[in-house]
Scaffold this motif. Structure first.
Motif, PDB file in Angstrom:
ATOM      1  N   THR B  24      26.299 -12.711  13.563  1.00  0.00           N
ATOM      2  CA  THR B  24      24.976 -13.344  13.749  1.00  0.00           C
ATOM      3  C   THR B  24      24.872 -14.589  12.879  1.00  0.00           C
ATOM      4  N   ALA B  25      25.333 -14.464  11.644  1.00  0.00           N
ATOM      5  CA  ALA B  25      25.263 -15.629  10.736  1.00  0.00           C
ATOM      6  C   ALA B  25      26.106 -16.773  11.312  1.00  0.00           C
ATOM      7  N   LEU B  26      27.290 -16.434  11.777  1.00  0.00           N
ATOM      8  CA  LEU B  26      28.184 -17.464  12.315  1.00  0.00           C
ATOM      9  C   LEU B  26      27.546 -18.132  13.528  1.00  0.00           C
ATOM     10  N   THR B  27      26.903 -17.307  14.375  1.00  0.00           N
ATOM     11  CA  THR B  27      26.244 -17.881  15.565  1.00  0.00           C
ATOM     12  C   THR B  27      25.165 -18.863  15.135  1.00  0.00           C
ATOM     13  N   ALA B  28      24.330 -18.410  14.187  1.00  0.00           N
ATOM     14  CA  ALA B  28      23.219 -19.272  13.747  1.00  0.00           C
ATOM     15  C   ALA B  28      23.760 -20.596  13.230  1.00  0.00           C
ATOM     16  N   LEU B  29      24.842 -20.480  12.470  1.00  0.00           N
ATOM     17  CA  LEU B  29      25.409 -21.683  11.856  1.00  0.00           C
ATOM     18  C   LEU B  29      25.918 -22.640  12.932  1.00  0.00           C
ATOM     19  N   ARG B  92      28.385  -4.245  31.845  1.00  0.00           N
ATOM     20  CA  ARG B  92      26.967  -4.214  32.208  1.00  0.00           C
ATOM     21  C   ARG B  92      26.136  -5.018  31.207  1.00  0.00           C
ATOM     22  N   ALA B  93      26.549  -5.008  29.960  1.00  0.00           N
ATOM     23  CA  ALA B  93      25.800  -5.745  28.942  1.00  0.00           C
ATOM     24  C   ALA B  93      25.975  -7.250  29.139  1.00  0.00           C
ATOM     25  N   ALA B  94      27.160  -7.664  29.570  1.00  0.00           N
ATOM     26  CA  ALA B  94      27.453  -9.104  29.669  1.00  0.00           C
ATOM     27  C   ALA B  94      26.776  -9.723  30.897  1.00  0.00           C
ATOM     28  N   ALA B  95      26.491  -8.914  31.920  1.00  0.00           N
ATOM     29  CA  ALA B  95      25.992  -9.485  33.184  1.00  0.00           C
ATOM     30  C   ALA B  95      24.679 -10.261  33.019  1.00  0.00           C
ATOM     31  N   PRO B  96      23.668  -9.676  32.371  1.00  0.00           N
ATOM     32  CA  PRO B  96      22.421 -10.464  32.244  1.00  0.00           C
ATOM     33  C   PRO B  96      22.624 -11.742  31.438  1.00  0.00           C
ATOM     34  N   VAL B  97      23.494 -11.663  30.416  1.00  0.00           N
ATOM     35  CA  VAL B  97      23.739 -12.864  29.597  1.00  0.00           C
ATOM     36  C   VAL B  97      24.386 -13.935  30.488  1.00  0.00           C
ATOM     37  N   GLY B  98      25.378 -13.518  31.268  1.00  0.00           N
ATOM     38  CA  GLY B  98      26.043 -14.453  32.176  1.00  0.00           C
ATOM     39  C   GLY B  98      25.061 -15.042  33.171  1.00  0.00           C
ATOM     40  N   VAL B 221      25.354  -6.472  20.899  1.00  0.00           N
ATOM     41  CA  VAL B 221      24.074  -5.777  20.707  1.00  0.00           C
ATOM     42  C   VAL B 221      23.706  -5.021  21.988  1.00  0.00           C
ATOM     43  N   ARG B 222      23.877  -5.689  23.132  1.00  0.00           N
ATOM     44  CA  ARG B 222      23.478  -5.022  24.382  1.00  0.00           C
ATOM     45  C   ARG B 222      24.401  -3.850  24.683  1.00  0.00           C
ATOM     46  N   THR B 223      25.689  -3.970  24.348  1.00  0.00           N
ATOM     47  CA  THR B 223      26.595  -2.839  24.597  1.00  0.00           C
ATOM     48  C   THR B 223      26.192  -1.661  23.728  1.00  0.00           C
ATOM     49  N   ARG B 224      25.838  -1.957  22.486  1.00  0.00           N
ATOM     50  CA  ARG B 224      25.394  -0.853  21.612  1.00  0.00           C
ATOM     51  C   ARG B 224      24.162  -0.194  22.221  1.00  0.00           C
ATOM     52  N   THR B 225      23.278  -1.016  22.766  1.00  0.00           N
ATOM     53  CA  THR B 225      22.077  -0.423  23.381  1.00  0.00           C
ATOM     54  C   THR B 225      22.471   0.443  24.568  1.00  0.00           C
ATOM     55  N   GLU B 226      23.414  -0.045  25.383  1.00  0.00           N
ATOM     56  CA  GLU B 226      23.832   0.748  26.559  1.00  0.00           C
ATOM     57  C   GLU B 226      24.436   2.069  26.094  1.00  0.00           C
TER      58      GLU B 226
ATOM     59  N   GLY C  24      14.132 -16.196  25.459  1.00  0.00           N
ATOM     60  CA  GLY C  24      13.786 -15.040  26.296  1.00  0.00           C
ATOM     61  C   GLY C  24      14.901 -14.015  26.304  1.00  0.00           C
ATOM     62  N   LEU C  25      16.135 -14.506  26.458  1.00  0.00           N
ATOM     63  CA  LEU C  25      17.288 -13.598  26.522  1.00  0.00           C
ATOM     64  C   LEU C  25      17.441 -12.837  25.214  1.00  0.00           C
ATOM     65  N   ILE C  26      17.390 -13.580  24.099  1.00  0.00           N
ATOM     66  CA  ILE C  26      17.558 -12.926  22.787  1.00  0.00           C
ATOM     67  C   ILE C  26      16.405 -11.955  22.548  1.00  0.00           C
ATOM     68  N   GLY C  27      15.193 -12.389  22.878  1.00  0.00           N
ATOM     69  CA  GLY C  27      14.026 -11.530  22.676  1.00  0.00           C
ATOM     70  C   GLY C  27      14.172 -10.235  23.457  1.00  0.00           C
TER      71      GLY C  27
END
Lengths: 227, 243, 60, 218
Positions: B24-29, B92-98, B221-226, C24-27
């Motif tokens: 997360t830190a790396l992404t923010a940066l 399944r987690a990657a699909a909405p992001v894509g 994060v989404r995979t962990r949720t799944e 929106g996606l992150i939220g």
């Protein structure tokens, strides 16, 4: 794949054997450790409360569904499966239905015999849509006779059959058994089969089925921080 | 410990548990830095004027849109071959992001082309290809939502992903063939980054890295949720069975 | 705020749309993550309580 | 396997088999288009090949969700799965039955509807030809979509959402072949492309569809 003619199958080896079989439905393990062997002439009646997994076990034996654990071995030219629905096409007539299944199984010579076995000869040209539930069930069972396959897997075969039809079915089944075939039935009523062995099924206490991978808890640190 | 070890949920959760804060830190940066650099510190391009700044969101989102589907294809294959729950849940987690990335690429591409084409949507082959990719994502997610049994859904969506990938690839060429007739303005394509002058290229690589890390973070994060959702339904099913 | 010149509207529209979509996606991702996490903890708590002696984190 | 094909053909022709429905839909579509686009013959001639192709595609899609659904509901699919017949073969036969009862009639009807839309003279050869080359792909891809959604209640809408993106290449090349043919341009290479898609679909998709059905039967 030639059909092993019933008399040809030698008496000793088993037609169907299951070792340590466990089955699941919707991710929940219903039965585990089911083992038995089916010799020519055997009839096995599955008994147990509703929802214990009779249908799931039959479907696993039929190969429609992979077992969670254990193995099922079936002799060559194996089995015929008769589920709750009778696989009858309402738009076709009785003979057209049976002709189709005979052609699929490559045995079109037996259609009159199958019709006679379940006393459907007088209905042969009636459209299946006009048959009563009992008659449709008998047509479904006539399909089993037609397949010429040694092992029959029958799920509640006698549901919606009247007294006479049940007796008809029992004789057809008896003929199948004496000819060296075998059958596994999930049923509640006694078919009067002399040497039928019963298998009482009890719910398995093992942990959940294929969802096992998700059985154990996680100890994670990350989300706790800000979720 | 082989790679497949990561495919069992417990191991995956533990690993992503300590990895995610750093990611997360790396992404923010990278994302923050790249976007700020791209938006505030780059001079105007001679011909495009300030619209070149749209480059910094259009190119990375288009890049992720395509590669998310490739990742879903790989994870679906892993599921079909090795039956690892985590890989199909990652798909399944990657699909909405894509899908969202495809939408962003479509939107920014259309907005960017507007001054050039004079309309908000010209059937430019590249943008049309992304429109079709968006439909594939929609179909994939709709199939997931339509089937209750998670294992059946995993198998069917994986088969759809395999077949869909072949047709998506075929559609891409069909669309290029189909758009031959159109007389297009300067090509506003994804591969424009190659001949972009250095002063624009560096922030672009940074935003690209930012989007990639963002994608990874969101997918983890989404995979962990799944996985948690699957564990929840497994526990509920077990409780119903025990009752 | 850099002078975006003639194309200011276009650039702001593109960037605004992108940032909105990402937010929106992150939220949604975070919201669903906490939702499922809370539901799972509730279920695990219920699982522990009615089995009493089961050790914490055991796979029941 | 041919028994399954004959049975399905007989079923389709029987009352309630839905044989004429997709044809009627195609006809109605061809009649409605001028109401929407206007009677101007030049404009109609321009869009005729494309509209007729989209119409044929939607007509094929219409009768697809019943392809496996009926056999699923009355238990025939389970009986077929345990029969000596390979499921891939059964799926191919079902797609062939769909093609014969829907695809071919559309091909036959398309020139007639071409008259309504003022199709260019050369189009009366190339439109049916391109449909002939393309409809097998429509049936086979549609059968794959039907196999995916067989277990889904009211899967018809989902089937369209899954299958329409898959139809894009067939539609683009098919309609392009018809348009070029109608305008007298060289259309053979595009026609071969459509035929290639159909052959590839008929060769590969039965395996994917059979796998989907086995999964849904679980």
């Amino acid at each position: 794949m030639t059909d092993a003619s019933m008399t040809g199958a030698s008496m000793s080896d088993a037609l169907l054997s299951a070792q340590g079989l466990s089955v699941a439905r919707g991710g929940v393990r219903l039965l585990s450790g089911v083992s038995f062997e089916l010799r020519p002439g055997d009839a096995l009646v599955l008994r147990g409360p509703n929802g214990v997994g009779k249908t799931t076990l039959l479907r696993t034996l039929a190969g429609l569904q992979p077992p969670v654990a254990g193995t099922v071995t079936v002799c060559e030219g194996g089995l015929a499966y008769g589920g709750h629905a009778d696989a009858v096409k309402s738009a076709l007539t009785v003979t057209e239905n049976l002709d189709f299944w005979a052609a699929v199984h490559g045995r079109s010579v037996d259609v009159p015999a199958a019709l006679a076995a379940l006393d459907l000869t007088h209905l042969r040209d009636r459209r299946a849509a006009t048959l009563s539930a009992g008659q449709r069930r008998r047509l479904g069972l006539a399909r089993m006779v037609l397949t010429g396959r040694p092992v029959w897997l029958l799920d509640e075969p006698t549901v919606s059959l009247d007294k006479g039809s049940v007796a008809l079915f029992a004789t057809a089944l008896g003929a199948h058994l004496t000819a060296g075939g075998a059958a596994i039935l999930a049923t509640h009523i006694d078919l009067g089969l002399p040497d039928a062995t019963c298998l009482d099924l009890a719910p398995s206490d093992a942990p959940t089925g294929p969802g096992d991978a998700f059985g154990d808890a996680f100890d994670d640190t990350f989300d706790g921080a800000f979720l | 410990m082989s790679l497949w070890e990561y495919a069992n949920p417990k191991k995956f959760m533990e690993t992503t548990g300590w990895l995610l804060p750093w990611l997360t830190a790396l992404t923010a940066l990278t994302l923050g830095g790249g976007l700020v650099w791209g938006f505030f510190l780059t001079p105007d391009a001679d011909r495009f004027g300030s619209t070149v700044k749209i480059l910094y969101v259009h190119v990375p989102s288009a890049f992720i849109a395509i590669n998310a589907w490739v990742m879903m294809l790989v994870t679906s294959l892993i599921w079909l071959v090795r039956r690892h729950h985590v890989s199909v849940l990652a798909a399944r987690a990657a699909a909405p992001v894509g899908m969202v990335m495809t939408l962003i690429a479509l939107f920014t591409g259309a907005v960017w082309g507007q001054p050039m084409w004079g309309t908000w949507w010209a059937w430019d082959p590249r943008l049309t290809a992304f429109l079709i990719l968006f439909l594939f994502y929609l179909g994939y997610l709709a199939l997931w939502a339509a089937i209750e049994n998670p294992d059946t859904a995993a198998d069917l969506t994986s088969v759809l992903c395999l077949v869909g990938s072949v047709f998506a690839f075929l559609s891409r060429y069909a669309v290029y063939f189909w758009a031959q007739g159109l007389h297009q303005g300067a090509s506003l394509s994804v591969d424009r980054a190659q001949h972009v002058a250095d002063v624009y290229a560096y922030p672009l690589w940074l935003t690209m890295a930012g989007f990639v890390f963002l994608f990874l973070t969101l997918v983890f994060v989404r995979t962990r949720t799944e996985i948690r959702a699957r564990r929840l339904s497994a526990l509920v099913a077990r409780e119903r069975k025990a009752a | 705020m850099p002078d975006l010149g003639h194309y200011e509207m276009t650039v702001l529209l593109a960037w605004g749309g992108t940032l909105l979509a990402l937010a929106g996606l992150i939220g949604q991702t975070l919201w669903r993550a906490s939702e499922v996490r809370r539901a799972l903890e509730a279920q695990e708590a219920r699982g522990q309580s009615d089995r009493g002696t089961e050790k914490v984190g055991g796979n029941g | 396997m041919s028994a399954l094909l004959l049975r399905d053909l007989r079923l389709a022709v029987r009352a309630g088999g839905g044989f004429g429905l997709s044809l009627a839909f195609f006809l109605i579509l061809a009649v409605l288009v001028p109401f929407g686009v206007g009677p101007d013959r030049e404009r109609l001639a321009l869009i005729a090949p494309g509209i007729l192709w989209v119409g044929a595609l939607l007509a094929a899609l219409l009768s697809l969700d019943r392809l496996f659904q009926l056999d699923w509901e009355d238990g025939s699919l389970e009986a077929l799965a345990t029969a000596p017949l390979p499921m891939e073969g059964a799926v191919a036969m079902k797609a062939a039955a769909h093609w014969l009862t829907t695809g071919l009639p559309l091909v036959a009807l398309s020139p007639v509807l071409g008259v309504l839309l003022n199709l260019a003279p050369a189009g009366y050869v190339w439109l049916p030809l391109s449909l002939l080359a393309g409809t097998p792909a429509l049936s086979m891809i549609g059968a794959f979509g039907a196999a995916l959604t067989v277990g889904v209640k009211r899967g018809g809408l989902l089937l369209s959402l899954l299958v329409l993106p898959l139809y894009v290449p067939t539609l683009i090349f098919g309609a392009e072949a018809a348009r070029r043919g109608a305008e007298g341009l060289p259309a053979l290479p595009v026609l071969l492309m459509v035929a290639a898609i159909s052959l590839a679909a008929c060769a590969a998709l039965p395996f994917a569809a059979a796998a989907a059905i086995r999964v849904s039967l679980r």
